[in-house]
Design a protein around this motif. Sequence first.
Motif, PDB file in Angstrom:
ATOM      1  N   SER A 120       6.268  12.651  -4.052  1.00 26.61           N
ATOM      2  CA  SER A 120       5.882  11.327  -4.547  1.00 26.61           C
ATOM      3  C   SER A 120       6.376  11.107  -5.966  1.00 26.61           C
ATOM      4  O   SER A 120       6.817  10.010  -6.319  1.00 26.61           O
ATOM      5  N   PHE A 177       3.555  17.103  -1.199  1.00 27.93           N
ATOM      6  CA  PHE A 177       3.393  15.655  -1.278  1.00 27.93           C
ATOM      7  C   PHE A 177       3.457  15.132  -2.707  1.00 27.93           C
ATOM      8  O   PHE A 177       4.033  14.083  -2.971  1.00 27.93           O
ATOM      9  N   THR A 204      -0.322   9.301  -5.424  1.00 24.77           N
ATOM     10  CA  THR A 204      -0.139  10.697  -5.046  1.00 24.77           C
ATOM     11  C   THR A 204       0.684  11.461  -6.074  1.00 24.77           C
ATOM     12  O   THR A 204       0.474  12.648  -6.295  1.00 24.77           O
ATOM     13  N   THR A 220      -8.164  16.226   2.751  1.00 29.86           N
ATOM     14  CA  THR A 220      -8.690  15.299   3.747  1.00 29.86           C
ATOM     15  C   THR A 220     -10.202  15.223   3.558  1.00 29.86           C
ATOM     16  O   THR A 220     -10.841  16.265   3.484  1.00 29.86           O
ATOM     17  N   PRO A 221     -10.782  14.047   3.511  1.00 30.91           N
ATOM     18  CA  PRO A 221     -10.139  12.733   3.519  1.00 30.91           C
ATOM     19  C   PRO A 221      -9.333  12.499   2.235  1.00 30.91           C
ATOM     20  O   PRO A 221      -9.619  13.120   1.218  1.00 30.91           O
ATOM     21  N   PRO A 222      -8.347  11.605   2.311  1.00 28.64           N
ATOM     22  CA  PRO A 222      -7.503  11.329   1.146  1.00 28.64           C
ATOM     23  C   PRO A 222      -8.340  10.876  -0.057  1.00 28.64           C
ATOM     24  O   PRO A 222      -9.297  10.135   0.104  1.00 28.64           O
ATOM     25  N   TRP A 251       0.281   4.043  -2.793  1.00 25.24           N
ATOM     26  CA  TRP A 251      -0.175   5.375  -2.431  1.00 25.24           C
ATOM     27  C   TRP A 251       0.786   6.444  -2.932  1.00 25.24           C
ATOM     28  O   TRP A 251       0.376   7.514  -3.384  1.00 25.24           O
ATOM     29  N   MET A 252       2.072   6.123  -2.859  1.00 23.35           N
ATOM     30  CA  MET A 252       3.083   7.044  -3.372  1.00 23.35           C
ATOM     31  C   MET A 252       2.885   7.271  -4.868  1.00 23.35           C
ATOM     32  O   MET A 252       2.894   8.407  -5.354  1.00 23.35           O
ATOM     33  N   PHE A 305       0.786  -1.223   0.000  1.00 24.87           N
ATOM     34  CA  PHE A 305       0.000   0.000   0.000  1.00 24.87           C
ATOM     35  C   PHE A 305       0.831   1.293   0.000  1.00 24.87           C
ATOM     36  O   PHE A 305       0.543   2.197  -0.794  1.00 24.87           O
ATOM     37  N   PRO A 306       1.853   1.419   0.862  1.00 20.30           N
ATOM     38  CA  PRO A 306       2.612   2.682   0.832  1.00 20.30           C
ATOM     39  C   PRO A 306       3.194   2.990  -0.543  1.00 20.30           C
ATOM     40  O   PRO A 306       3.211   4.153  -0.959  1.00 20.30           O
ATOM     41  N   ILE A 307       3.637   1.962  -1.254  1.00 18.29           N
ATOM     42  CA  ILE A 307       4.193   2.193  -2.594  1.00 18.29           C
ATOM     43  C   ILE A 307       3.078   2.623  -3.540  1.00 18.29           C
ATOM     44  O   ILE A 307       3.224   3.574  -4.315  1.00 18.29           O
ATOM     45  N   LEU A 357       7.182  20.461   2.062  1.00 16.18           N
ATOM     46  CA  LEU A 357       5.958  19.689   2.251  1.00 16.18           C
ATOM     47  C   LEU A 357       5.094  19.724   0.996  1.00 16.18           C
ATOM     48  O   LEU A 357       3.983  20.239   1.023  1.00 16.18           O
ATOM     49  N   ILE A 381      -3.015  16.689  -0.575  1.00 14.63           N
ATOM     50  CA  ILE A 381      -3.142  16.857   0.879  1.00 14.63           C
ATOM     51  C   ILE A 381      -4.597  17.037   1.288  1.00 14.63           C
ATOM     52  O   ILE A 381      -4.892  17.508   2.382  1.00 14.63           O
TER      53      ILE A 381
END
Lengths: 308, 273
Positions: B242, B238, B32, B43-45, B28-29, B24-26, B236, B41
């Motif tokens: 990414s 994102f 993004t 919210t919610p994503p 999501w990267m 998942f982190p990959i 910052l 950025i």
Amino acid sequence: MSTVGATVPMADMTASQPAAERRARRRMLPLVAPAVGVLLVWMIVPLVLTLWFSVQRYNLLNPALHGFAGIENYQYLVTDPDFWASLVNTLVLVGAVLVVTVGGGTLLAVLFDQPFAGKGIARVLAISPFFVMPTVSALVWKNLMLHPIYGIAGFLWRLVGLSPVDWFATFPLASVIAIVSWEWLPFALLILLTAVQSLDHSQIEAARLDGASFVQQFRYIMLPHLSRAISVVIMIETIFLLTVFAEIFVTTSGGPGNATTNLAFLIYARALLQFDVGGASAGGMVAIVLANIVAFFLVRSIGRRMDI
Amino acid sequence: MQQSRLKRVLILLAGWCVALLLFFPILWMVLTSFKTEIAAISTPPLLFFRPTLSAYAAVQAQSNYLHFALNSIVISVGGTVVALLLSIPAAYAMAFHPTRRTRGTLLWMLSTKMLPPVGVLVPIYLLFKTSGLLDTRIGLLGIYALMNLPITVWMLFTFFREMPHDILEAGRMDGAGTWGEVWHLLLPLTMPGVASTGLLSLILCWNEAFWSLNVTSVNAAPLTAFIASFSSPEGLFFAKLSAASTMAVAPILVFGWFSQRQLVRGLTFGAVK
């Protein structure tokens, strides 16, 4: 796998013909010498220099300060609370990541040994984190995952009605452990899965027919079979985990306070931020001794299995 | 029967859940990286959004990503080539003409890998500083070649060992010299093994992030150092972060997928195959 090589009686050749061996060695020397030579230099020179610096007064910012220091640097090191904190952090980091990755890796290896649809793709996805460079995984976790406001974790927390947490401020070491575990769990999985697949599955089948439960099959057949691979994973991971650096450098810079300063980061800070070459070298010697304790067991256990 | 079907479904679910969770982190990267900074950025994503390449364009325009990528390529490929050139002859000699010292030599090589880089950071840094190697490609390339040499020797050794000796014997009868033997017989026959050895070395060089952060700053800084520069508080962004990360990771990730099997052998010094 190694049966092809094993059919050639190499031991005979070396034992029975000393003259021929001498000749062979002379002929092979130019082939082996370059690799051995550069490695020897690469190992000896920095090692001797580290040892030398560690007994010197040597600060790059203060050239007036020099001369033989004896054990002064070491004395300073052991009376420095930061050093002990970093030693504890190092051991906690190594220990926690080992527990997570070896425990999780073993279970996942057994899981990924079972047949299921799309297993090949699932396996590739699962081992992917290992190929991500440490600075990227640290950044992705720090910002996209664990950022208190914009991160996924914050979102999930709010979803269940909890207030978001600033992970790196509240649980700094645990956060670093999470990142490093994420990187190394796939490594353990990859190695252990290979080992699981080399198990003769008719043994499991026989045990199952004899009425052994899944837990019994795991405990009495799988685990003994995996013990060698597990020990290799533990030792190789330990070597790398003792010197985790980029993840800390990117996320917390050793802080808050010294909460995430491990030995590697302490030495970096001493040497390249405070320019205290002597003190950093003393820390380096501690790191070398620590790694050597692990290396001793690793080299022995690999050496014992070498069929030369 | 009923129970075994339930078990199969559970295994399927568990397997895919674990895989997606780890990936998942990959994922999501990558997702993004195709967002605008605002969407990144929100919210919610956002899971669904209109993909854009603006972050990639911004990374390209702002920082010279290509400079760092080129450094990574030159240093990783160079380090790997040097390591292979040194280790092929050594592994050949040890696999086909072992002596009583071969075993000791191999274990000693393994033990040099145990020397923690941080233990020798200070002298290497100072040596580099005095000899002008600091922040040069050749300096980092040399470190990487030496860093991977024990692994490449070991991996090649285990591959070469599996070659039947008779084939090389036949070549020798035909009058091939040592170099002919290695070049015309051994290397073509063990190409898959040599290739995966090179691949592992490439991956390790590409992802190395201790020496690259400490002995390079600008000129020779590879992607690991480039990415680390995004950790500054004002960075910052994102989507840009990414995009840069995705570009840094993608090539080596694909390499890793293709060579996962052979990697085990190299990473465990032949202890697990």
